[in-house]
Design an enzyme around this catalytic site. Structure first.
Site, PDB file in Angstrom:
ATOM      1  N   PRO A 227       0.765  -1.372  -0.259  1.00 59.86           N
ATOM      2  CA  PRO A 227       0.054  -0.063   0.003  1.00 59.86           C
ATOM      3  C   PRO A 227       0.696   1.136   0.070  1.00 59.86           C
ATOM      4  O   PRO A 227       1.192   2.052   1.050  1.00 59.86           O
ATOM      5  CB  PRO A 227      -0.830  -0.113   1.233  1.00 59.86           C
ATOM      6  CG  PRO A 227      -0.092  -0.909   2.010  1.00 59.86           C
ATOM      7  CD  PRO A 227       0.785  -1.995   1.381  1.00 59.86           C
ATOM      8  N   ASP A 402       5.804   2.516   2.341  1.00 59.31           N
ATOM      9  CA  ASP A 402       5.013   1.404   2.707  1.00 59.31           C
ATOM     10  C   ASP A 402       4.126   1.500   3.842  1.00 59.31           C
ATOM     11  O   ASP A 402       4.618   1.641   4.920  1.00 59.31           O
ATOM     12  CB  ASP A 402       5.794   0.013   2.862  1.00 59.31           C
ATOM     13  CG  ASP A 402       5.011  -1.086   3.079  1.00 59.31           C
ATOM     14  OD1 ASP A 402       3.737  -1.008   3.204  1.00 59.31           O
ATOM     15  OD2 ASP A 402       5.554  -2.387   2.893  1.00 59.31           O
ATOM     16  N   HIS A 403       2.780   1.953   3.768  1.00 62.65           N
ATOM     17  CA  HIS A 403       1.820   2.161   4.821  1.00 62.65           C
ATOM     18  C   HIS A 403       1.951   1.023   5.836  1.00 62.65           C
ATOM     19  O   HIS A 403       1.373   1.353   7.182  1.00 62.65           O
ATOM     20  CB  HIS A 403       0.388   2.618   4.507  1.00 62.65           C
ATOM     21  CG  HIS A 403      -0.151   3.619   5.195  1.00 62.65           C
ATOM     22  ND1 HIS A 403       0.083   3.702   6.367  1.00 62.65           N
ATOM     23  CD2 HIS A 403      -0.947   4.519   4.789  1.00 62.65           C
ATOM     24  CE1 HIS A 403      -0.751   4.576   6.845  1.00 62.65           C
ATOM     25  NE2 HIS A 403      -1.111   5.348   5.824  1.00 62.65           N
ATOM     26  N   ARG A 404       2.058  -0.110   5.501  1.00 60.69           N
ATOM     27  CA  ARG A 404       2.211  -1.289   6.587  1.00 60.69           C
ATOM     28  C   ARG A 404       3.463  -0.972   7.479  1.00 60.69           C
ATOM     29  O   ARG A 404       3.322  -1.510   8.583  1.00 60.69           O
ATOM     30  CB  ARG A 404       2.516  -2.698   6.081  1.00 60.69           C
ATOM     31  CG  ARG A 404       1.492  -2.919   4.804  1.00 60.69           C
ATOM     32  CD  ARG A 404       1.780  -4.182   3.970  1.00 60.69           C
ATOM     33  NE  ARG A 404       3.011  -3.991   3.413  1.00 60.69           N
ATOM     34  CZ  ARG A 404       3.319  -4.841   2.561  1.00 60.69           C
ATOM     35  NH1 ARG A 404       2.893  -6.136   2.459  1.00 60.69           N
ATOM     36  NH2 ARG A 404       4.594  -4.896   2.084  1.00 60.69           N
TER      37      ARG A 404
END
Length: 430
Positions: A227, A402-404
């Site tokens: 994401p 990377d939003h994770r």
């Protein structure tokens, strides 16, 4: 009895390779540790060392052969007293790739029989001298390894493959299962359908080599499973350009010339130390935080790109970073990098400023947590701190995140640290 020399696994992810060049011929005497061939992986050309003494009895795979599977026989080594007549009983040609359907129908025990069992406690452990030395350096117990060399011998690639896998962390409770990623959707049109659209037109078909296949697979994976979100900042470069000019004048006698990219690498490495929570990668069921700043830098090569990693970049001087980057880039273009030189890192830089690109969005290279896209420095009208209109050299950068791993506020903090380092280069080096 004759010993089969197998296509080695030169990196943990290697499944097949190209036998680029034989450095020996049939009848040559070789000793343990001699380089006998050059093997092309998807990223580099690497040397293949023999682990036993003997005579090259037969070459099974001619040089230039592509897509040779790992552990497929490529030559036969004769021991003392053996002749070419002894080869037929042991040597088999490199097997062709097995169709998926056939592989599914194979007995479940077949794969287990293919790999030699690990030695029992007290048994003699067969390993090459180089593998023993690397294992000792890494603190690995050879008894826990399974060899892929002739007769189950442990070779260099076996030790490096284990060393490249991080040790599992003790857990008080098992983590929640991570759902498997959805399979990639089938292409909407086939290659034949595409070609049919251009029937009658002059075209050239370019076969995919290992590097292009890997790039296509990894970047498709990145865009489908990571994401991404994007943060942009304008950076004023005038102070940096002035400082760079002054320091280059002082370093000229040593033959050192720093580039803007060298300062970008140092700024990112320092920022990762200032914002340690952003110095992290995604590991499937956990986030792994790095202590050092290992920064990867994209290097364009013919047919693709490499991302060599500058390890411990936060502790190195600008001149050392500059020399190391030049060396890595030069060897990348010759495809002479070893896997450990382009694997790892938590953060990457992609700089297209020297090509006149003012801004762009880069794709994250998994498992990295972020990548910085660097544009060209351009003279622009700006409003200065006193509210007056002036001209400044402005460089636009975009941080793909990377939003994770990194949330919005943390990503903004990291980018602010990078901007501050580049706009105040002397303070960054203090």
């Amino acid at each position: 009895m004759p010993i089969e020399l197998l296509m080695p696994a030169l990196s943990p992810t290697m499944e097949e390779g190209t036998l680029a060049k034989w450095l020996v011929k049939e009848g040559d005497n070789v000793a343990s540790g001699d380089v006998i061939a050059e093997i092309e992986t998807d990223k580099a050309t690497m040397e293949f060392e023999v682990v036993d003494d003997g005579i090259i009895g037969k070459i099974l795979v001619p040089e230039g052969t592509a897509a040779v599977k790992v552990n497929a026989p490529i030559a036969v080594l004769l021991e003392e007293g053996e002749t070419a007549q002894d080869i037929s009983a042991t040597s088999t040609p490199a097997p062709a790739a097995q169709p998926a359907a056939a592989a599914e129908e194979a007995p479940k025990g077949a794969a287990e029989k293919a790999a030699p069992p690990a030695p029992a406690k007290g048994d003699r452990i067969f390993a090459s001298p180089l593998a023993r030395r690397i294992a000792a350096d890494k603190g690995l117990d050879l008894a826990t390894l399974t060899g892929t060399g002739p007769r189950g011998r442990i070779v260099k690639a076996d030790v490096e493959a284990v060393a490249a896998v991080p040790a599992p962390h003790p857990k008080s409770a098992a983590p929640a299962p991570v759902p498997a990623a959805a399979p990639a959707p089938a292409p909407s049109v086939s290659a034949d359908q595409i070609l049919a659209m251009y029937e009658g037109r002059e075209i050239t078909e370019v076969p995919l080599d290992g590097m292009r296949r890997t790039i296509a697979a990894r970047l498709t994976e990145a865009k489908q499973t990571i994401p991404h979100f994007y943060l942009r900042r304008d950076i004023h470069l005038d102070a940096l350009l002035k400082f760079r000019s002054e320091i280059n004048a002082q370093l000229a006698a040593r033959g050192v010339k720093l580039s803007v990219n060298d300062f970008v690498i140092k700024a990112c490495a320092a920022a990762l130390q200032a914002v340690p929570d952003a110095n992290a990668v995604w590991a499937g069921d956990r986030i792994v935080k790095l202590t050092p700043s290992d920064v990867a830098v994209a290097v364009a090569v013919e047919g693709g790109l490499f991302t060599p990693v500058l390890k411990d970049a936060d502790t190195k001087s600008l001149s050392v970073l500059s020399a190391e980057m030049k060396d890595l880039a030069a060897r990348a273009r010759e495809r002479k990098l070893a896997p450990h030189e382009y694997q790892g890192g938590s953060f990457a830089i992609s700089n297209l400023g020297m090509m006149g690109i003012e801004n762009f969005d880069a794709v994250i290279n998994p498992p990295h947590g972020a990548i910085l896209a660097v544009g060209a420095g351009v003279k622009k009208p700006v409003v200065n701190a006193d509210g007056d209109l002036s001209v400044a050299t402005v460089m636009t950068v975009t941080l793909s995140v990377d939003h994770r791993v990194i949330d919005g506020a943390l990503g903004a903090e990291l980018l602010a640290a990078i901007k501050d380092n580049l706009e105040n280069p002397i303070a960054m080096l203090a």
